[in-house]
Design a protein around this motif. Structure first.
Motif, PDB file in Angstrom:
ATOM      1  N   TYR A  58       0.828  -1.208   0.000  1.00  0.00           N
ATOM      2  CA  TYR A  58       0.000   0.000   0.000  1.00  0.00           C
ATOM      3  C   TYR A  58       0.862   1.257   0.000  1.00  0.00           C
ATOM      4  N   GLU A  59       0.637   2.114  -0.997  1.00  0.00           N
ATOM      5  CA  GLU A  59       1.321   3.403  -1.050  1.00  0.00           C
ATOM      6  C   GLU A  59       0.428   4.540  -0.574  1.00  0.00           C
ATOM      7  N   SER A  60      -0.893   4.376  -0.636  1.00  0.00           N
ATOM      8  CA  SER A  60      -1.777   5.464  -0.212  1.00  0.00           C
ATOM      9  C   SER A  60      -2.822   5.031   0.810  1.00  0.00           C
ATOM     10  N   THR A  61      -3.110   3.747   0.910  1.00  0.00           N
ATOM     11  CA  THR A  61      -4.085   3.269   1.898  1.00  0.00           C
ATOM     12  C   THR A  61      -3.463   3.245   3.284  1.00  0.00           C
ATOM     13  N   LYS A  62      -4.172   3.815   4.261  1.00  0.00           N
ATOM     14  CA  LYS A  62      -3.656   3.864   5.629  1.00  0.00           C
ATOM     15  C   LYS A  62      -4.443   2.996   6.606  1.00  0.00           C
ATOM     16  N   PHE A  63      -5.649   2.585   6.202  1.00  0.00           N
ATOM     17  CA  PHE A  63      -6.482   1.792   7.091  1.00  0.00           C
ATOM     18  C   PHE A  63      -7.059   0.595   6.339  1.00  0.00           C
ATOM     19  N   LEU A  64      -6.968  -0.571   6.954  1.00  0.00           N
ATOM     20  CA  LEU A  64      -7.567  -1.783   6.413  1.00  0.00           C
ATOM     21  C   LEU A  64      -8.628  -2.278   7.394  1.00  0.00           C
ATOM     22  N   ILE A  65      -9.806  -2.565   6.874  1.00  0.00           N
ATOM     23  CA  ILE A  65     -10.894  -3.116   7.679  1.00  0.00           C
ATOM     24  C   ILE A  65     -11.136  -4.534   7.159  1.00  0.00           C
ATOM     25  N   LEU A  66     -10.769  -5.533   7.948  1.00  0.00           N
ATOM     26  CA  LEU A  66     -10.899  -6.927   7.551  1.00  0.00           C
ATOM     27  C   LEU A  66     -12.127  -7.531   8.222  1.00  0.00           C
ATOM     28  N   VAL A  67     -13.041  -8.070   7.413  1.00  0.00           N
ATOM     29  CA  VAL A  67     -14.257  -8.688   7.935  1.00  0.00           C
ATOM     30  C   VAL A  67     -14.222 -10.181   7.596  1.00  0.00           C
ATOM     31  N   ILE A 184     -10.658   6.264  11.788  1.00  0.00           N
ATOM     32  CA  ILE A 184     -10.231   6.045  10.409  1.00  0.00           C
ATOM     33  C   ILE A 184     -10.575   7.255   9.552  1.00  0.00           C
ATOM     34  N   ASP A 185      -9.951   7.315   8.397  1.00  0.00           N
ATOM     35  CA  ASP A 185     -10.302   8.272   7.348  1.00  0.00           C
ATOM     36  C   ASP A 185     -10.894   7.450   6.216  1.00  0.00           C
ATOM     37  N   ILE A 186     -12.166   7.657   5.892  1.00  0.00           N
ATOM     38  CA  ILE A 186     -12.800   6.789   4.896  1.00  0.00           C
ATOM     39  C   ILE A 186     -12.158   6.931   3.523  1.00  0.00           C
ATOM     40  N   ASN A 187     -11.503   8.062   3.261  1.00  0.00           N
ATOM     41  CA  ASN A 187     -10.853   8.263   1.969  1.00  0.00           C
ATOM     42  C   ASN A 187      -9.523   7.516   1.857  1.00  0.00           C
ATOM     43  N   GLU A 188      -9.055   6.986   2.965  1.00  0.00           N
ATOM     44  CA  GLU A 188      -7.777   6.258   2.966  1.00  0.00           C
ATOM     45  C   GLU A 188      -7.958   4.848   3.500  1.00  0.00           C
ATOM     46  N   SER A 189      -9.172   4.301   3.328  1.00  0.00           N
ATOM     47  CA  SER A 189      -9.511   2.990   3.893  1.00  0.00           C
ATOM     48  C   SER A 189      -9.977   2.028   2.817  1.00  0.00           C
ATOM     49  N   LEU A 190      -9.680   0.749   3.027  1.00  0.00           N
ATOM     50  CA  LEU A 190     -10.204  -0.325   2.197  1.00  0.00           C
ATOM     51  C   LEU A 190     -10.836  -1.380   3.097  1.00  0.00           C
ATOM     52  N   VAL A 191     -11.917  -1.974   2.606  1.00  0.00           N
ATOM     53  CA  VAL A 191     -12.625  -3.020   3.341  1.00  0.00           C
ATOM     54  C   VAL A 191     -12.426  -4.343   2.606  1.00  0.00           C
ATOM     55  N   LEU A 192     -11.891  -5.339   3.313  1.00  0.00           N
ATOM     56  CA  LEU A 192     -11.693  -6.670   2.750  1.00  0.00           C
ATOM     57  C   LEU A 192     -12.683  -7.605   3.439  1.00  0.00           C
ATOM     58  N   ILE A 193     -13.627  -8.141   2.683  1.00  0.00           N
ATOM     59  CA  ILE A 193     -14.647  -9.029   3.240  1.00  0.00           C
ATOM     60  C   ILE A 193     -14.386 -10.438   2.707  1.00  0.00           C
ATOM     61  N   SER A 194     -14.210 -11.392   3.616  1.00  0.00           N
ATOM     62  CA  SER A 194     -13.860 -12.753   3.216  1.00  0.00           C
ATOM     63  C   SER A 194     -14.748 -13.770   3.916  1.00  0.00           C
ATOM     64  N   LYS A 195     -14.829 -14.956   3.333  1.00  0.00           N
ATOM     65  CA  LYS A 195     -15.629 -16.023   3.943  1.00  0.00           C
ATOM     66  C   LYS A 195     -14.916 -16.630   5.137  1.00  0.00           C
ATOM     67  N   GLU A 196     -13.603 -16.418   5.236  1.00  0.00           N
ATOM     68  CA  GLU A 196     -12.806 -16.899   6.367  1.00  0.00           C
ATOM     69  C   GLU A 196     -11.545 -16.053   6.445  1.00  0.00           C
ATOM     70  N   THR A 197     -10.662 -16.370   7.393  1.00  0.00           N
ATOM     71  CA  THR A 197      -9.457 -15.570   7.592  1.00  0.00           C
ATOM     72  C   THR A 197      -8.617 -15.501   6.321  1.00  0.00           C
ATOM     73  N   ILE A 198      -8.181 -14.308   5.978  1.00  0.00           N
ATOM     74  CA  ILE A 198      -7.389 -14.095   4.767  1.00  0.00           C
ATOM     75  C   ILE A 198      -5.970 -14.605   4.981  1.00  0.00           C
ATOM     76  N   THR A 199      -5.469 -15.384   4.022  1.00  0.00           N
ATOM     77  CA  THR A 199      -4.099 -15.886   4.085  1.00  0.00           C
ATOM     78  C   THR A 199      -3.117 -14.733   3.906  1.00  0.00           C
ATOM     79  N   GLU A 200      -2.069 -14.711   4.722  1.00  0.00           N
ATOM     80  CA  GLU A 200      -1.084 -13.643   4.611  1.00  0.00           C
ATOM     81  C   GLU A 200      -0.352 -13.720   3.272  1.00  0.00           C
ATOM     82  N   VAL A 201       0.021 -12.554   2.759  1.00  0.00           N
ATOM     83  CA  VAL A 201       0.660 -12.427   1.455  1.00  0.00           C
ATOM     84  C   VAL A 201       2.163 -12.633   1.597  1.00  0.00           C
ATOM     85  N   ASN A 202       2.805 -13.171   0.557  1.00  0.00           N
ATOM     86  CA  ASN A 202       4.267 -13.278   0.588  1.00  0.00           C
ATOM     87  C   ASN A 202       4.898 -12.277  -0.374  1.00  0.00           C
ATOM     88  N   LYS A 203       6.151 -11.939  -0.111  1.00  0.00           N
ATOM     89  CA  LYS A 203       6.832 -10.902  -0.880  1.00  0.00           C
ATOM     90  C   LYS A 203       7.094 -11.321  -2.327  1.00  0.00           C
TER      91      LYS A 203
END
Length: 318
Positions: A58-67, A184-203
């Protein structure tokens, strides 16, 4: 110290190399050299060495909302010193029916990545003190012919109890909702909605995607139609339903002009994309500056991409 010394040497060597290219070939050759560097995965491997990318890049997103719909939990992460720290965790209720939202009225909560488009405060008391409006249906949803609207993060009835499910929205206790809105700032937030826990990303995946973006851009910039189309999935669908064949014909007409183009990407965000298709997907969201002699564009660019069998392909573009 040895690593630092090698890094300084590498930077100095590259700088000296660029000076020599400029001296002998001019500034355009330097630009081309830098464009080539951005297409190299090895460059991005080094760039990401100390980056926290377990939830994406993320270069501009400052808040992540994980559901997480399975555990019915909402977690909020804030980017602090280039790392995401959890600042809140709350229980939520979600749609009455399990699964990914497909059509209006199916009582399901969607799965995917959404922006927050606005905050509503003048509401029926049933929805609590406020609601944060998501961007469902997004570009990928529309390409999948999903419909419906009004997927909110909202509160609980002010003066009465409610059932333990929603018609598709995400609901949490009012004090927790107000705390979320406060922090939060809604202009700098993304919402990730998943059916279960999101797998962590690798580099490895992130550096491959960054390299992919600049290879794709290079083909676009040079009007290399064959190479450009090789980045797209045979299952590609634009948001308006246009498939790969129609998209290819459209691009062939434009590329035949052989226009000089300037394309600059900034504020790049690469987000793991939860989905019900069992695909390993990411959403790329970035600012695009596009210039030709007769046309200019400044706005958002979206790519929905799939990683499959050591390939990266564009499924949807917006």
């Amino acid at each position: 110290m040895r690593i630092i010394g090698l890094l300084v040497f590498s930077v100095a060597f590259l700088f000296a190399d660029l000076i020599d290219v400029y001296r002998t070939q001019g500034i355009e050759a330097v630009k081309e050299k830098l464009e080539q560097q951005l297409q190299e995965k090895s460059y991005w491997d080094k760039f990401l060495e100390k980056k926290d990318i377990k939830y994406g890049y993320y270069e501009s997103t400052k808040f992540l909302i994980l559901v997480d719909k399975k555990t019915k939990e909402l977690k909020v992460y804030k980017k602090i010193d280039n790392k995401f720290s959890k600042i809140a965790q709350d229980s939520v209720i979600v749609g009455e029916k399990p699964g990914d939202k497909q059509v209006e009225g199916d009582l399901k909560t969607p799965e995917g990545v959404y922006e927050l488009t606005s905050k509503l405060t003048k509401l029926d008391p049933f929805y609590g003190p406020l609601a944060l409006v998501t961007s469902y249906p997004n570009t990928f949803d529309k390409a999948q012919k999903k419909n419906g609207h009004g997927i909110w993060i909202h509160g609980m009835p002010l003066n009465e109890k409610r059932e333990e499910f929603t018609q598709g929205c995400i609901a949490l206790d009012n004090p927790n909702l107000q705390n979320l809105d406060k922090h939060i700032d809604i202009n700098e937030s993304l919402v990730l909605i998943s059916k279960e826990t999101i797998t962590e990303v690798n580099k490895e995946d992130i550096s491959s995607i960054l390299s992919f973006i600049y290879k794709w851009k290079d083909a676009w910039r040079k009007s290399d139609i064959k190479k450009y189309l090789s980045f797209y999935s045979k299952d590609f669908k634009r948001f308006d339903g246009l498939g790969l064949e129609g998209f290819a014909k459209y691009k062939e007409r434009i590329f035949s002009r052989k226009e000089n183009k300037t394309i600059i990407f900034s504020n790049i965000n690469i987000v793991p994309y939860p989905n019900s298709l069992n695909k390993k997907m990411f959403k790329v969201l970035m600012d695009e500056k596009y210039r030709t002699k007769n046309y200019k564009f400044d706005g958002k660019k979206e790519l929905f991409i799939e990683l499959k069998n050591d390939r990266i392909e564009i499924l949807t573009e917006g």
